[in-house]
Design an enzyme around this catalytic site. Structure first.
Site, short mmCIF file in Angstrom:
data_model
loop_
_atom_site.label_atom_id
_atom_site.label_comp_id
_atom_site.label_asym_id
_atom_site.label_seq_id
_atom_site.Cartn_x
_atom_site.Cartn_y
_atom_site.Cartn_z
N LYS A 79 0.85 -1.21 0.00
CA LYS A 79 0.00 0.00 0.00
C LYS A 79 0.88 1.26 0.00
O LYS A 79 1.83 1.34 0.79
CB LYS A 79 -0.93 -0.03 1.23
CG LYS A 79 -1.98 1.08 1.24
CD LYS A 79 -2.95 0.95 2.43
CE LYS A 79 -4.01 2.03 2.42
NZ LYS A 79 -4.97 1.93 3.55
N SER A 154 -10.07 2.02 2.36
CA SER A 154 -9.13 2.76 1.53
C SER A 154 -8.10 1.89 0.82
O SER A 154 -7.49 2.33 -0.15
CB SER A 154 -8.39 3.78 2.39
OG SER A 154 -7.59 3.13 3.37
N SER A 178 -10.55 -0.24 6.63
CA SER A 178 -9.89 -0.20 5.33
C SER A 178 -9.16 -1.45 4.88
O SER A 178 -8.66 -1.48 3.76
CB SER A 178 -8.90 0.97 5.29
OG SER A 178 -9.61 2.15 5.08
N1 GLN Z 1 -13.70 4.39 5.51
C1 GLN Z 1 -13.21 4.89 6.75
C2 GLN Z 1 -12.82 6.34 6.58
O1 GLN Z 1 -13.02 6.85 5.55
C3 GLN Z 1 -12.05 4.07 7.23
C4 GLN Z 1 -10.80 4.32 6.50
C5 GLN Z 1 -9.64 3.50 6.99
O2 GLN Z 1 -9.80 2.50 7.68
N2 GLN Z 1 -8.45 3.98 6.65
O3 GLN Z 1 -12.33 6.95 7.45
#
Ligand code: GLN
Length: 496
Positions: A79, A154, A178
């Site tokens: 990532k 994400s 995410s």
């Molecule tokens: N979807 C969640 C957010 O937008 C979690 C994102 C994540 O876990 N990095 O904050």
């Protein structure tokens, strides 16, 4: 079977036995990437030569007799939020375009030590804020099951790369879901370790009290092997847990739930959930019962307040963490023509460098932390966080693990929720409580929804440092379902 269809464990043993070289395995995956990347767009950065150089070095270490562990020579997609000294690191933001970090994140360094070969850096929502990977400042990534659908977020580049057989393994980070949500919507396995169980050093910070690196793989054992390869105490991370890594590989090899107590979270799986998700979820619970687990219903009423609490805590931490992008230290600098003050250059750079969702979070967080509102918003959210952690503790007095659907719906269409932040936030309804409590949780595939034929995931949650329980239950579900299906769920995905 071609090399790209093999599991990470199989590739590791073949390389260790000298049946194939790390270079050959890397080449097979780079070729696959060249073939499918125009459709999937999982990566932000690929450099064939840098990857092959790493593979040659691993082959040389193995020839010299170095003991490197079970994943030596296995390729991985990384990532683009972990620093890498030989590749750019952008967090999918324009503000970091072209930045070359001078150091490796601990996770990166441990991948290298274990002999994993990095294929490239994967796409994500800018600074990991989102659930669809559409918030990337560079491009969207497509779900290999249906290219018109999102791969989750994400860590959507990482989930798509594994589901598209571009890589057998990938890394993700999970702040609110995410890793688990992208794994769920692409039909693969994704694990959020216990907070502090994997190092945040060199991970570009979003919400420091929640950010947790974790693995993606196409099966439970591969995920456990990767988990073990990069986890464990790191003195460079002040919240790292100084305790042995739970024996997750052993647990993944013990697919046995007989006598285990499994709690079904009453609050998750009702109104607002897609029918096909609920159907597969209820079947998975029945399956666990048929395998000898004792299933009980557990009520955790405060879990329904986790989402609003998260959207105060995470943006508050983000507004503070992202202050470091000041136009002086990293990447982009706009308007520095000798006529402007440092403040003006900073304002112009941040206005041009951050995308709309990141700006929304910074504003929400700054507001929640401002004097006069701090107690009402941030302070209140922290209290809710404590109550949620206590409800988990009480639940784990009664049961060994808790289960729920991973996410309320299957993959939605690209563009469908892009202008509706609230709809987007709901994707993490079931995953956020485990982040707020710092607990472990995994998502494993449990079938396809009838309406759209897209993957559904089961979330298995466990207490702090109970990561092994997630793998044990996940492996039992996987074994039972794969014998029913005659292979993995992913083998049912359409050819790209
Ligand atoms: N979807 C969640 C957010 O937008 C979690 C994102 C994540 O876990 N990095 O904050």
């Amino acid at each position: 079977m071609s090399l790209i269809r093999k599991t990470a464990a199989e590739l590791g043993s073949m390389i260790a036995a000298g049946e194939v070289s790390a270079v050959e395995v890397a080449e097979a995956h780079l070729d696959r990437m060249a073939e499918v990347e125009p459709k999937v767009k999982a990566f932000l950065h690929v450099d064939r030569e840098v990857t092959l150089e790493q593979a040659r070095a691993v082959d040389a270490r193995l020839r010299a007799g170095e003991q490197l562990g079970p994943l030596a020579g296995v390729p991985i997609a990384h990532k683009d939020i972990f620093t890498t000294r030989d590749m750019p690191t952008t967090a999918a933001s324009k503000i970091l375009e072209g930045w070359r970090p001078p150091y490796d994140a601990t996770v990166t360094a441990r991948l290298r030590e274990a002999g994993l070969v990095i294929l490239g850096k994967t796409n994500l929502d800018e600074f990991a804020m989102g659930s669809s990977t559409e918030n990337s400042a560079y491009h969207a990534t497509c779900n290999p099951w249906d290219l018109t659908k999102i791969p989750g977020g994400s860590s959507g580049g990482s989930s798509a790369a594994v589901a598209a057989y571009e890589a057998p393994l990938s890394t993700g980070t999970d702040t609110g879901g995410s890793i688990r949500q992208p794994a769920s919507v692409t039909g693969i396995v994704g694990m959020k370790p216990t907070y502090g169980g994997s190092s945040r050093y060199g991970l570009i910070a979003f919400a420091s009290s929640l950010d947790t690196p974790g693995p993606f793989a196409r099966n439970v054992l591969d995920a456990a092997l990767l988990h073990e390869a990069f986890s464990g105490y790191d003195p460079m991370d002040s919240t790292s847990i100084d305790a042995p890594v739970p024996s997750v590989v052993e647990a993944a090899k013990t697919p046995d739930v007989a006598g285990m107590r499994i709690g079904v979270v009453k609050e998750f799986a009702g109104e607002g959930y897609q029918a096909g998700v609920l159907a597969r979820y209820h079947e998975a619970v029945q399956l666990l019962e048929s395998l000898g687990a004792k299933v009980v219903e557990v009520s955790c009423p405060s879990f329904t307040t986790a989402l609003p609490a998260y959207y105060l805590i995470a943006p508050s931490e983000c507004s503070s963490n992202l202050a470091r992008f000041d136009a002086m230290r990293y990447g982009l600098r706009v308007g520095d023509d000798g006529t402007r003050s440092a403040e003006e250059v900073m304002a112009l750079t941040r206005a041009a460098g951050f995308g709309p969702e990141v700006k929304r979070r910074i504003m929400l967080g700054t507001y929640a932390l401002s004097s006069g509102y701090y107690d009402a918003y941030y302070g209140q959210a922290q209290k809710v966080r404590t109550v949620i952690a206590r409800e988990f503790e009480a639940a784990y007095q009664q049961v060994d693990v808790l289960v729920s659907p991973t996410t309320p719906t299957t993959a939605f269409a690209i563009g469908e929720r892009a202008d509706d932040p609230m709809a987007m936030y709901l994707a993490d309804l079931c995953t956020i409580p485990s982040n707020l409590a710092g607990n472990a949780a995994i998502s494993v595939p449990v079938g396809l929804a009838d309406e759209d034929g897209l993957p559904v995931g089961l979330q298995i949650m466990a207490p702090v440092l109970g990561d092994d329980r997630c793998y044990r239950v996940g492996a039992a579900v996987e074994q039972a379902l794969e014998s029913r299906w005659g292979g993995s769920l992913l083998s049912k995905a359409p050819e790209l």
